[in-house]
Design a protein around this motif. Structure first.
Motif, short mmCIF file in Angstrom:
data_model
loop_
_atom_site.label_atom_id
_atom_site.label_comp_id
_atom_site.label_asym_id
_atom_site.label_seq_id
_atom_site.Cartn_x
_atom_site.Cartn_y
_atom_site.Cartn_z
N GLY A 233 -40.28 -16.56 6.04
CA GLY A 233 -39.19 -15.70 6.50
C GLY A 233 -38.97 -14.47 5.65
N SER A 234 -39.92 -14.14 4.76
CA SER A 234 -39.77 -12.94 3.93
C SER A 234 -41.14 -12.45 3.48
N PHE A 235 -41.20 -11.20 3.04
CA PHE A 235 -42.44 -10.64 2.50
C PHE A 235 -42.08 -9.44 1.64
N ARG A 236 -42.97 -9.09 0.74
CA ARG A 236 -42.75 -7.93 -0.12
C ARG A 236 -43.45 -6.71 0.47
N PHE A 237 -42.70 -5.60 0.48
CA PHE A 237 -43.26 -4.35 0.98
C PHE A 237 -43.12 -3.31 -0.13
N PRO A 238 -44.23 -2.68 -0.55
CA PRO A 238 -44.18 -1.71 -1.64
C PRO A 238 -43.17 -0.60 -1.38
N GLY A 239 -42.27 -0.40 -2.32
CA GLY A 239 -41.26 0.64 -2.20
C GLY A 239 -39.97 0.19 -1.56
N LEU A 240 -39.99 -0.97 -0.89
CA LEU A 240 -38.79 -1.46 -0.21
C LEU A 240 -38.31 -2.81 -0.73
N GLY A 241 -39.15 -3.54 -1.45
CA GLY A 241 -38.74 -4.80 -2.03
C GLY A 241 -39.01 -5.99 -1.13
N LEU A 242 -38.31 -7.08 -1.40
CA LEU A 242 -38.45 -8.32 -0.63
C LEU A 242 -37.62 -8.20 0.65
N LEU A 243 -38.27 -8.34 1.80
CA LEU A 243 -37.63 -8.09 3.08
C LEU A 243 -37.57 -9.34 3.94
N THR A 244 -36.53 -9.43 4.75
CA THR A 244 -36.38 -10.48 5.75
C THR A 244 -35.83 -9.84 7.03
N ASP A 245 -35.45 -10.67 7.99
CA ASP A 245 -34.95 -10.18 9.28
C ASP A 245 -33.69 -9.34 9.10
N SER A 246 -33.56 -8.33 9.94
CA SER A 246 -32.33 -7.55 10.02
C SER A 246 -31.56 -8.01 11.26
N LEU A 247 -30.25 -8.15 11.11
CA LEU A 247 -29.42 -8.50 12.26
C LEU A 247 -29.51 -7.44 13.35
N PRO A 271 -49.22 8.98 18.90
CA PRO A 271 -49.62 7.92 19.84
C PRO A 271 -49.87 6.57 19.20
N LYS A 272 -50.04 6.52 17.88
CA LYS A 272 -50.33 5.25 17.19
C LYS A 272 -49.10 4.68 16.49
N PHE A 273 -47.95 5.18 16.83
CA PHE A 273 -46.70 4.86 16.15
C PHE A 273 -46.36 3.37 16.23
N THR A 274 -46.05 2.79 15.07
CA THR A 274 -45.59 1.40 14.97
C THR A 274 -44.32 1.36 14.14
N TYR A 275 -43.30 0.68 14.63
CA TYR A 275 -41.99 0.66 13.97
C TYR A 275 -41.55 -0.78 13.72
N SER A 276 -40.96 -1.01 12.56
CA SER A 276 -40.35 -2.32 12.28
C SER A 276 -39.08 -2.11 11.47
N SER A 277 -38.15 -3.07 11.58
CA SER A 277 -36.84 -2.95 10.95
C SER A 277 -36.50 -4.24 10.24
N TRP A 278 -36.06 -4.12 8.97
CA TRP A 278 -35.84 -5.29 8.13
C TRP A 278 -34.57 -5.15 7.30
N MET A 279 -34.31 -6.15 6.49
CA MET A 279 -33.19 -6.12 5.56
C MET A 279 -33.67 -6.66 4.21
N ARG A 280 -33.29 -5.97 3.14
CA ARG A 280 -33.69 -6.42 1.81
C ARG A 280 -32.91 -7.68 1.45
N THR A 281 -33.59 -8.61 0.77
CA THR A 281 -32.97 -9.87 0.39
C THR A 281 -33.17 -10.13 -1.10
N SER A 283 -33.69 -13.13 -2.70
CA SER A 283 -34.63 -14.17 -3.11
C SER A 283 -35.34 -14.78 -1.91
N ARG A 284 -36.45 -15.46 -2.19
CA ARG A 284 -37.19 -16.17 -1.15
C ARG A 284 -36.33 -17.26 -0.52
#
Length: 419
Positions: A233-247, A271-281, A283-284
Motif C-alpha cells: 500500500g505504499s512506495f517511495r518516489f524520488p523527490g516526493l517521499g513515501l506515498l500511499t493512496d490519496s482520498l 499524447p503520452k501523458f500519464t497522471y497519478s495522484s497520491w498522499m505522503r505518509t 511510515s509503511r
C-alpha cells in the motif's frame, strides 16, 4: 464568452446558508470587487437574512447582497439562472440536489461553478448536459473545490512549463499531497454516505474509470502501481517521499484527464501523458493500515444499514470545523513531471495554503467566477476558446493562476530542483 442576455446580477451564490456557502459568501464580501452585483439565494428568507446581516461587519465598503428565494424546482431555478451571469452552488449532496441547477444553467447560457467531489454524479451530468451547455455558451465547471482544483491547476502549470522551456509534452506527472491539516464538514460526510444510494455498483464502477470524464484518452496512460504499492500500500518516489493512496485520487485523475482531452485534444499536455495522484505518509505501517482499511471501508459502505447508522453518528449538514481552529489548518502539494522527449528534462510544482480548507474552496470558486466574469484577453484562457460545455478549473488558464496567487495561495513552478 456567451451568457444570457441582460442579467440582473453578475453572480448568484446558491446555498449561502450552508457551511461552505457561508464561507464562500465571506470570501466574496472580503475580497471580490465592490462593484460586483451579486445575490445570495436559497429557500429560507430568515436564514439568508441572517447571513447577509453577518456579512455587513466584514466589509463596510460593500453594498449587501440581494436575497433571492428559490426552491430546487425547475421553474424557480430557470428564473434564477436567467438573473445571473454566473451561479456558484454549494448545495449538496450534488447527486441529490445538483442536477436541476446544472440543467437550468445549461439551458439559460449561465455559467456554473460547484465544489462537488461526487464524480459519479459529474459523469452522468456531463453525458446529459454537455451538448446543451455548448449550444447555449454556458461554461459549467464542477469539481472546483479543495478536492481536485489544486491538482488540476498544478498539472496545467507543469504542462505549460514543459511547453515553454523544453517544447515538449509530459510523459509522467506524479502529484502528491505532502501535508494536510483540516477537518471535514457534515455536508462532505453526507455526500460520501449517500452516493451509493443513488447509483448501482456497475454505475459506480463505470464512473470510477480514470478516463470516465475525458473526451479521449492518452496513447500510453499506464497507471503507476509499483510492486511495493500492490503488496504493502505504499512506495517511495524520488523527490516526493513515501506515498500511499490519496482520498482525492479518483477525482484528481478524472478531472486532469478531462482537462488533457479538452486542451487541443491532448496535444498541449502531450499524447503520452500519464497522471497519478497520491498522499505522503509517515511510515509503511500507517500506509498499510490506511490503504487496506480504506478499501475495506468502501466495501462496508455497500451495505445500506451501515450507511444509515453512520448518517446518525457523524456531523450533520451545516456543521464543520469551528472558526477558532481555522488558523491552524493548511495544505501543501507537490508534483513532478518528466518530459516525453527526454527523461532528463523534469519540472516540479508546489502549491500551499494556510487556513481552513472550506474557506479555500470558497476562494477557488469565487476566483474562478471572476475569470468568467472579467476575462483578461492578455492571458491564456482556454475556456474562452472552448466557449461552453463542461470544462475544468485548469481551462481558466493563466488568469486563474494569477488570481489564486494574489488571493494568498503560494504557487511555484520550475525545473526540478529550482523551486
Amino acid at each position: 464568452m456567451a451568457v444570457n442576455a441582460s442579467p440582473e446580477y453578475d453572480l448568484i451564490l446558491l446555498g449561502a446558508t450552508g457551511f461552505t456557502g457561508k464561507l464562500c459568501a465571506e470570501y466574496i464580501t472580503q475580497h471580490l470587487p465592490t462593484d460586483l452585483k451579486w445575490a445570495v439565494a436559497g429557500r429560507n428568507w430568515k436564514k439568508l437574512s441572517a447571513v447577509v446581516d453577518d456579512l455587513k461587519s466584514l466589509n463596510a465598503d460593500r453594498k449587501s447582497p440581494e436575497i433571492e428565494i428559490a426552491e430546487l424546482s425547475s421553474q424557480d431555478l430557470d428564473k434564477l439562472a436567467r438573473k445571473a451571469r454566473v451561479i456558484i452552488t454549494t448545495i449538496g449532496p450534488y447527486h441529490l440536489y445538483g442536477t436541476p441547477v446544472v440543467e437550468a444553467c445549461a439551458k439559460a447560457g449561465t455559467h456554473y461553478i460547484d465544489c462537488t467531489g461526487e464524480t459519479p454524479w459529474v459523469y452522468h451530468a456531463v453525458q446529459k448536459y454537455h451538448e446543451t451547455a455548448k449550444a447555449s455558451g454556458a461554461i459549467l465547471i464542477p469539481l472546483c473545490g479543495i478536492e481536485s482544483a489544486p491538482a488540476d491547476v498544478t498539472a496545467y502549470l507543469l504542462a505549460s512549463h514543459m511547453r515553454s522551456k523544453y517544447s515538449s509534452g509530459v510523459a509522467q506527472l506524479t502529484h502528491s499531497i505532502q501535508a494536510l491539516r483540516g477537518d471535514t464538514s457534515g455536508g462532505t460526510l453526507l455526500s460520501a454516505l449517500t452516493i451509493m444510494d443513488s447509483y448501482s455498483v456497475p454505475q459506480l464502477r463505470q464512473s470510477r474509470s480514470p478516463f470516465s470524464l475525458a473526451l479521449s484518452r492518452p496513447q500510453a496512460a499506464k497507471p503507476l502501481k509499483p510492486l511495493s504499492y500492490r503488496l504493502f500500500g505504499s512506495f517511495r518516489f524520488p523527490g516526493l517521499g513515501l506515498l500511499t493512496d490519496s482520498l482525492c485520487g479518483v477525482q484528481d485523475r478524472q478531472l486532469v484527464y478531462r482537462t488533457w482531452s479538452l486542451l487541443d485534444g491532448g496535444a498541449f499536455y502531450g499524447p503520452k501523458f500519464t497522471y497519478s495522484s497520491w498522499m505522503r505518509t509517515k511510515s509503511r505501517i500507517s500506509a498499510f493500515v490506511f490503504h487496506f482499511g480504506f478499501a475495506a471501508a468502501v466495501v462496508a459502505l455497500l451495505f445500506k444499514p451501515l450507511r444509515w447508522l453512520l448518517k446518525k453518528l457523524v456531523k450533520q449538514p451545516g456543521e464543520g470545523p469551528p472558526k477558532d481552529q481555522h488558523s491552524s489548518h493548511f495544505i501543501k502539494v507537490k508534483a513532478l513531471a518528466t518530459s516525453d522527449s527526454n527523461s532528463r528534462q523534469t519540472a516540479e510544482c508546489t502549491m500551499s495554503y494556510s487556513g481552513d480548507m472550506y474557506y479555500l474552496t470558497g476562494l477557488l470558486m469565487s476566483e474562478a467566477a471572476m475569470v468568467l466574469l472579467r476575462p483578461d484577453p492578455s492571458k491564456e484562457n482556454w475556456a474562452q476558446k472552448l466557449r461552453g460545455g463542461f470544462l475544468t478549473p485548469a481551462t481558466l488558464g493563466e488568469q486563474y493562476v494569477e488570481r489564486l496567487r494574489n488571493a494568498g495561495m503560494r504557487i511555484e513552478v520550475g525545473s526540478e530542483g529550482e523551486v
